[in-house]
Scaffold this motif. Structure first.
Motif, PDB file in Angstrom:
ATOM      1  N   LYS A  10      -7.049  -4.648  11.228  1.00  0.00           N
ATOM      2  CA  LYS A  10      -8.364  -4.188  10.747  1.00  0.00           C
ATOM      3  C   LYS A  10      -8.260  -3.520   9.378  1.00  0.00           C
ATOM      4  N   LEU A  11      -7.085  -2.976   9.076  1.00  0.00           N
ATOM      5  CA  LEU A  11      -6.903  -2.256   7.813  1.00  0.00           C
ATOM      6  C   LEU A  11      -6.449  -3.167   6.684  1.00  0.00           C
ATOM      7  N   SER A  12      -6.257  -4.456   6.976  1.00  0.00           N
ATOM      8  CA  SER A  12      -5.690  -5.372   5.982  1.00  0.00           C
ATOM      9  C   SER A  12      -6.704  -5.725   4.892  1.00  0.00           C
ATOM     10  N   CYS A  13      -6.169  -6.170   3.767  1.00  0.00           N
ATOM     11  CA  CYS A  13      -7.012  -6.572   2.637  1.00  0.00           C
ATOM     12  C   CYS A  13      -7.429  -8.031   2.781  1.00  0.00           C
ATOM     13  N   SER A  14      -8.670  -8.322   2.507  1.00  0.00           N
ATOM     14  CA  SER A  14      -9.243  -9.687   2.494  1.00  0.00           C
ATOM     15  C   SER A  14      -8.771 -10.526   3.681  1.00  0.00           C
ATOM     16  N   TYR A  55     -12.694  -7.926  13.378  1.00  0.00           N
ATOM     17  CA  TYR A  55     -13.955  -7.338  12.904  1.00  0.00           C
ATOM     18  C   TYR A  55     -14.929  -7.033  14.052  1.00  0.00           C
ATOM     19  N   CYS A  82      -5.558  -1.935   2.842  1.00  0.00           N
ATOM     20  CA  CYS A  82      -6.392  -1.228   1.855  1.00  0.00           C
ATOM     21  C   CYS A  82      -7.683  -0.697   2.471  1.00  0.00           C
ATOM     22  N   GLN A  83      -7.722  -0.632   3.816  1.00  0.00           N
ATOM     23  CA  GLN A  83      -8.929  -0.151   4.502  1.00  0.00           C
ATOM     24  C   GLN A  83      -8.693   1.223   5.138  1.00  0.00           C
ATOM     25  N   GLY A  84      -7.901   2.048   4.478  1.00  0.00           N
ATOM     26  CA  GLY A  84      -7.618   3.378   5.017  1.00  0.00           C
ATOM     27  C   GLY A  84      -6.403   3.381   5.930  1.00  0.00           C
ATOM     28  N   SER A  93       0.847  -1.199   0.000  1.00  0.00           N
ATOM     29  CA  SER A  93       0.000   0.000   0.000  1.00  0.00           C
ATOM     30  C   SER A  93       0.879   1.246   0.000  1.00  0.00           C
TER      31      SER A  93
END
Length: 305
Positions: free
Chosen positions: A184-188, A262, A167-169, A5
């Motif tokens: 929490k910000l990780s992709c998939s 989550y 990829c979550q900001g 990222s």
């Protein structure tokens, strides 16, 4: 450590929206930080300067105070500065450094608390073998092992966590950089590898906790055989606060790190983080010195000197 990222900085949690509450947070944390610095600093100085305290128990206590100073200095100054200057940002590499150092200090501290429970067990349950089992060289090796395991543990987690694509900001719901908030910000499902590492780590640390509890059970059984009620009271009043802090440390840490990313309760997450990152370094000096006459005498000598 690489990241696919393009994040250059993270935004940490702001404790308050209004200027008055931000300043209140700054002064409150400043008070806690100064109390931790003073308490741990006095213990380190007293143990270093008084040759009567050059024993295994105080050697481990000195190491604990150093780790406490390190862990609280990794988190509080940054959050205090952010509140004072109304700035939530921390650079990507600053976050990685804070993440590594905090994990290093708390994991080394937990290993040291396990060693300290063993030291107390040998002192009370096997006093005749104390000199053999806990000689000077053995104590140095045990302390070095605690610092070394903390370093390896934090290095593995930092390299692993900061190699996960994000990829979550870049907004972290915490006042410092910790594993669950970055996951929490990780992709998939890319975070599952790190989750697996956390679970394995906590199995090991839970094993340490069981060892600590078993050690204290043996200690309490030995104490109950002491004929003097005053002796029993002294032993219990010394051991129970130690066990309480260790229990708080492991229970809040397990809640923070084993809870699925989550599931989010921002206020609860914040309180739990304060309980395992801020409270132990601030209260350990009180707990370990409050009922310790030798340490009190050394501190009074320091004051007179």
């Amino acid at each position: 450590v690489s990241n696919s990222s393009s994040i250059t900085h993270f935004l940490l949690l702001a404790f308050a929206d209004t200027r008055e509450l931000q300043l209140l947070h700054f002064w409150l944390f400043l008070g806690i930080y100064l109390a931790a610095l003073l308490g741990n600093g006095l213990i380190i100085t007293a143990i270093a300067c008084d040759h009567h305290l050059h024993t295994p128990m105080y050697f481990f206590l000195l190491n604990l105070s150093l780790l406490d100073l390190g862990s609280i200095s990794t988190t509080l100054p940054k959050t205090m500065a952010n509140s004072l200057w109304e700035n939530r940002a921390i650079s990507y590499w600053g976050c990685a450094a804070q993440f590594f150092l905090f994990l290093f200090f708390i994991s080394a501290e937990y290993s040291l608390l396990t060693i300290m429970s063993y030291n107390r067990y040998v002192a009370i349950c096997k006093p005749l073998h104390y000199g053999t089992l806990l000689g000077g060289r053995v104590c140095v090796h045990m302390a070095a092992a605690a610092w070394g395991t903390g370093f390896i543990y934090s290095l593995v987690h930092t390299a692993n966590t900061f190699s996960i694509p994000l990829c979550q900001g870049n907004v972290l719901d915490q006042f410092f950089c910790e594993i669950p908030q970055i996951l929490k910000l990780s992709c998939s499902d890319s975070y599952l590898r790190e989750v697996g590492l956390i679970v394995v780590s906590f199995c090991l640390y839970f094993g340490c906790f069981v060892f600590i509890v078993v050690s204290y059970v043996q200690i309490f059984r030995a104490v109950l055989r002491i004929p003097s009620q005053q002796g029993q009271h002294k032993a219990f009043s010394t051991c129970l606060p130690h066990l309480a802090v260790v229990s708080l440390f492991i229970s809040t840490g397990m809640f923070a790190y084993l809870k699925p990313p989550y599931i989010s309760f921002p206020l609860l997450d914040l309180m739990v983080a304060v309980l395992y990152s801020v409270v132990p370094p601030a209260v350990n000096p009180l707990i370990y010195s409050m009922r310790n006459q030798e340490l009190k005498d050394a501190l009074s000598k320091l004051g007179q000197g």
